[in-house]
Enzyme design. Structure first.
Site, PDB file in Angstrom:
ATOM      1  N   SER A   1      -4.952   5.267   5.185  1.00 14.18           N
ATOM      2  CA  SER A   1      -4.000   4.480   5.946  1.00 14.18           C
ATOM      3  C   SER A   1      -2.548   4.629   6.000  1.00 14.18           C
ATOM      4  CB  SER A   1      -4.471   3.372   5.693  1.00 14.18           C
ATOM      5  OG  SER A   1      -3.656   2.445   6.716  1.00 14.18           O
TER       6      SER A   1
ATOM      7  N   GLU B   1       2.971   2.051   3.020  1.00 14.65           N
ATOM      8  CA  GLU B   1       2.153   1.256   3.382  1.00 14.65           C
ATOM      9  C   GLU B   1       2.793   0.689   4.712  1.00 14.65           C
ATOM     10  OE1 GLU B   1      -0.927  -1.345   4.739  1.00 14.65           O
ATOM     11  OE2 GLU B   1       0.561  -2.512   4.034  1.00 14.65           O
ATOM     12  N   HIS B   2       1.458   0.427   5.559  1.00 16.23           N
ATOM     13  CA  HIS B   2       1.779   1.246   7.171  1.00 16.23           C
ATOM     14  C   HIS B   2       1.725  -0.789   7.973  1.00 16.23           C
ATOM     15  CE1 HIS B   2       0.997   4.464  10.047  1.00 16.23           C
ATOM     16  NE2 HIS B   2       2.235   3.790  10.763  1.00 16.23           N
ATOM     17  N   ALA B   3       1.103  -1.440   7.184  1.00 16.65           N
ATOM     18  CA  ALA B   3       0.867  -2.892   8.198  1.00 16.65           C
ATOM     19  C   ALA B   3       2.089  -4.236   8.726  1.00 16.65           C
ATOM     20  CB  ALA B   3       0.063  -3.914   7.237  1.00 16.65           C
TER      21      ALA B   3
ATOM     22  N   CYS C   1       5.070  -2.761   9.010  1.00 18.77           N
ATOM     23  CA  CYS C   1       5.927  -2.261   9.901  1.00 18.77           C
ATOM     24  C   CYS C   1       5.424  -0.872  10.740  1.00 18.77           C
ATOM     25  CB  CYS C   1       7.355  -1.785   9.539  1.00 18.77           C
ATOM     26  SG  CYS C   1       7.859  -1.236   7.941  1.00 18.77           S
TER      27      CYS C   1
END
Length: 638
Positions: free
Chosen positions: A103, A340-342, A344
């Site tokens: 992820s 960590e992608h969540a 943005c």
């Protein structure tokens, strides 16, 4: 007045209240585009079965119309976007697999112009010894922290220029979601926490798996920045603490952030409740503006080794994968990022990373200046653990190790030409061109086209994020087949290449307008479960019984492009399908094309073969375009 204000007097959020809302496409449009996307992937008989199911789904008074009406009504009640909450949950926070590779994205930055040789300055015949922190590493880390805070200040002051395209202003909301954001593990679905960044005064620094809260603002009521020299001093204090002969090193708790999310959630709760000091340490981690990892080793001159280090470190050590911004500095001074992608999309922090790498470090030379302000010393964040937590750390380390061992990476730099050639000679749009090259490479390697995800931006809408561009089209299939057929002449091949590029442009535009397929289908499924209360077995068989539906949304090729990436060596993410799948991120520059490929060592994936095939596809397409220019003075334009 700052230089940014002189260039752009508009506030960063000037256009936010005027941005349109993400539309809900019509049922018929999505159905038609979905069926069209199946054609290069399935047989005629499979397509006809799918078409019959779709026809039943969208029929008058059918389930499709019912779910569409619920979705449209729901969209009218949402303050920003009908997709925002569902997407954050469905695409990110309910993801249970480890964040490492799967992820989080990772970026390798270019070396500083003043980078010392990749060896020990005291003994040039040897590399930097393990367990070493170097002066240039600490200097560069302090410099990057300072530049990162400069960027944050531009955002907070509202002087970040509003991004604009031909379609108008872009939503700038994601810029305000980077700093201070942490993913919190919870059973079944994680949460995001972001205290107001303007209230935060420290960053977190990891060294030898030990975590420190390092102030970047002075004591007092006013928020006064510390100087680079102050930050550099504090980093040396961190190094002194972890390298002291009497150093009492805590267990490497950060490794747990690379574990399966439910396993980490269970241990997180236990860690938090086991000792009050643990809860205090976690609180300071979650209220840190961003994370900096000082690695006490160097991967040497090999870019690929450093890129692997960016992806997961050494079995997940010296990392905190839950942090949105994570800067990694090897002992050599080489820099990478892991995010960590969540909160943005990777593109937004990538702009910042490019910015902070742009200014060289002062080296060699006099130290950076220090301020006259008082500030707290670095605070060691301690963790008390029991046997259960130690066992969890051991298991997490083994899991991250397996993930990294199974992951194969390649860095592709195609230097024969770049976007200048593609536009002037090929008369084609660069993104479509590179996507077609990737399709040609996959077809040559595996003998077929597969479902392909390309990131399309919907930031023309309020709180817009992404939509899927389904790259594999019938037009691309015709082109790649022609390139494999020796009896097809070059004029026909170029005509098919042009037609494939036109189709890709059309699909890209539809995605940017929020009129593509996948987010709408996702919304209809969410409407079924969240608004209609339907169980999975009550959902229309178009979603549940048709193999073509699953096939067309299983992203064997997962692709994305960021900006030119002048200051990046490689940018990437993991593949979505382990058998035959690839994750490919690319950067288009005037004189070259950069790409990075990730795949698994198991199954039919062949990362090195894909690397070679992409370069060959680009070379062959370039030759085709050159021949067309020589043979015809009349060139089609998009």
């Amino acid at each position: 007045m700052t230089s940014a204000e002189c260039i752009n007097p508009e506030h960063t959020l000037t256009y936010q209240s005027r941005l349109p809302r993400l539309p809900v496409p019509t049922l018929q449009d999505t159905a038609s585009r979905y069926l069209e996307s199946l054609k290069p992937l399935v047989t005629k008989e499979q397509w006809e079965k799918s078409a019959a199911l779709v026809k039943d789904f969208v029929k008058p008074h059918g389930q499709g119309e019912y779910l569409q009406s619920l979705l449209e009504a729901y969209a009218r009640t949402q303050p920003t976007s009908w997709l925002e909450t569902w997407w954050l949950s469905g695409a990110y926070l309910t993801w249970r697999e480890p964040l490492v590779i799967n992820s989080n994205y990772f970026i390798l930055g270019k070396d500083d112009p003043n980078q010392p040789p990749f060896d020990n300055q005291k003994n040039p015949r040897q590399g930097i010894p393990e367990g070493t922190f170097t002066p240039f590493q600490i200097r560069r880390a302090a410099h990057l922290i300072h530049e990162c805070l400069n960027y944050m200040e531009i955002i907070e002051s509202g002087t970040m220029p509003v991004e604009k395209t031909r379609n108008g202003a872009q939503c700038m909301d994601q810029y305000f979601r980077m700093f201070g954001t942490t993913r919190i593990p919870q059973p079944g679905q994680d949460a995001l926490r972001q205290p107001s960044p303007v209230t935060l005064r420290h960053i977190m620094v990891l060294a030898k798996d030990q975590v420190f809260a390092v102030p970047v603002f002075a004591k007092g009521d006013h928020r006064v920045r510390l100087a680079v020299g102050d930050i550099e001093d504090q980093l040396w204090q961190v190094v002194k603490q972890v390298t002291s002969p009497s150093a009492d090193l805590d267990a490497p708790v950060g490794v747990l952030t690379g574990d399966h999310r439910d396993a980490w959630a269970e241990l997180y709760a236990h860690l938090q409740n086991f000792h009050p000091t643990n809860a205090q340490s976690l609180e300071l981690i979650q209220t840190a503006l961003f994370s900096v990892s000082l690695d006490d080793y160097s991967e040497g001159e090999d870019h690929l080794k450093s890129y692997r280090n960016a992806a997961g470190g050494r079995q997940g050590h010296n990392r905190w994968f839950d942090k949105t911004i994570q800067i990694i500095v090897e002992a050599s001074g080489r820099v990478a990022f892991n995010g960590e992608h969540a909160p943005c999309d990777a593109l937004i922090p990538a702009y910042m990373y490019d910015y902070i790498l742009d200014c060289p470090v002062r080296w060699p030379g006099p130290p950076y200046p220090k301020s006259m302000h008082d500030y707290e010393p670095p605070r060691r964040l301690r963790f008390h653990v029991d046997e259960e937590i130690r066992r969890g750390i051991k298991d997490a380390q083994a899991l991250v190790g397996r993930i990294l061992d199974q992951s194969e990476l390649a860095i592709t730099h195609f230097t024969k030409y770049g976007t200048t050639f593609i536009k002037r000679v090929g008369k084609l749009p660069p993104d479509a061109y590179v996507q077609i090259a990737i399709q040609l490479a996959y077809y040559r390697l595996h003998g077929k086209l597969v479902a392909t995800y390309e990131t399309g931006s919907t930031r023309k809408y309020l709180h817009g994020r992404t939509e899927t561009i389904r790259t594999a089209t019938q037009e691309i299939l015709w082109f790649v087949q022609a390139m494999s057929n020796p009896s097809t002449d070059d004029a026909t091949r170029y005509r098919l290449l042009h037609g494939a590029a036109v189709k890709h442009n059309e699909n890209s535009k539809l995605a940017s307008e929020g009129q593509a397929v996948d987010r709408h289908l996702f919304g209809l499924k969410m409407a079924a479960s969240q608004l209609a209360g339907l169980s999975p077995d009550q959902l229309h068989p178009m979603f549940t019984k048709d193999p073509s539906f699953s096939l067309s949304s299983t992203w064997t090729l997962s692709t994305s492009s960021i900006h030119q990436g002048t200051n990046f060596i490689a940018t990437g993410f993991g593949c979505a399908v382990s058998d035959g799948g690839y994750g490919i991120n690319y950067m288009k520059q005037p004189l070259q094309i950069k790409a990075a490929i990730e795949g698994k060592r198991t199954g039919s994936s062949n990362v090195q073969g894909m690397d070679h095939a992409i370069k060959q596809a680009l070379a062959d397409m370039g030759e085709l375009c050159e021949k067309q220019v020589k043979q015809s003075s009349v060139k089609p334009k998009l």
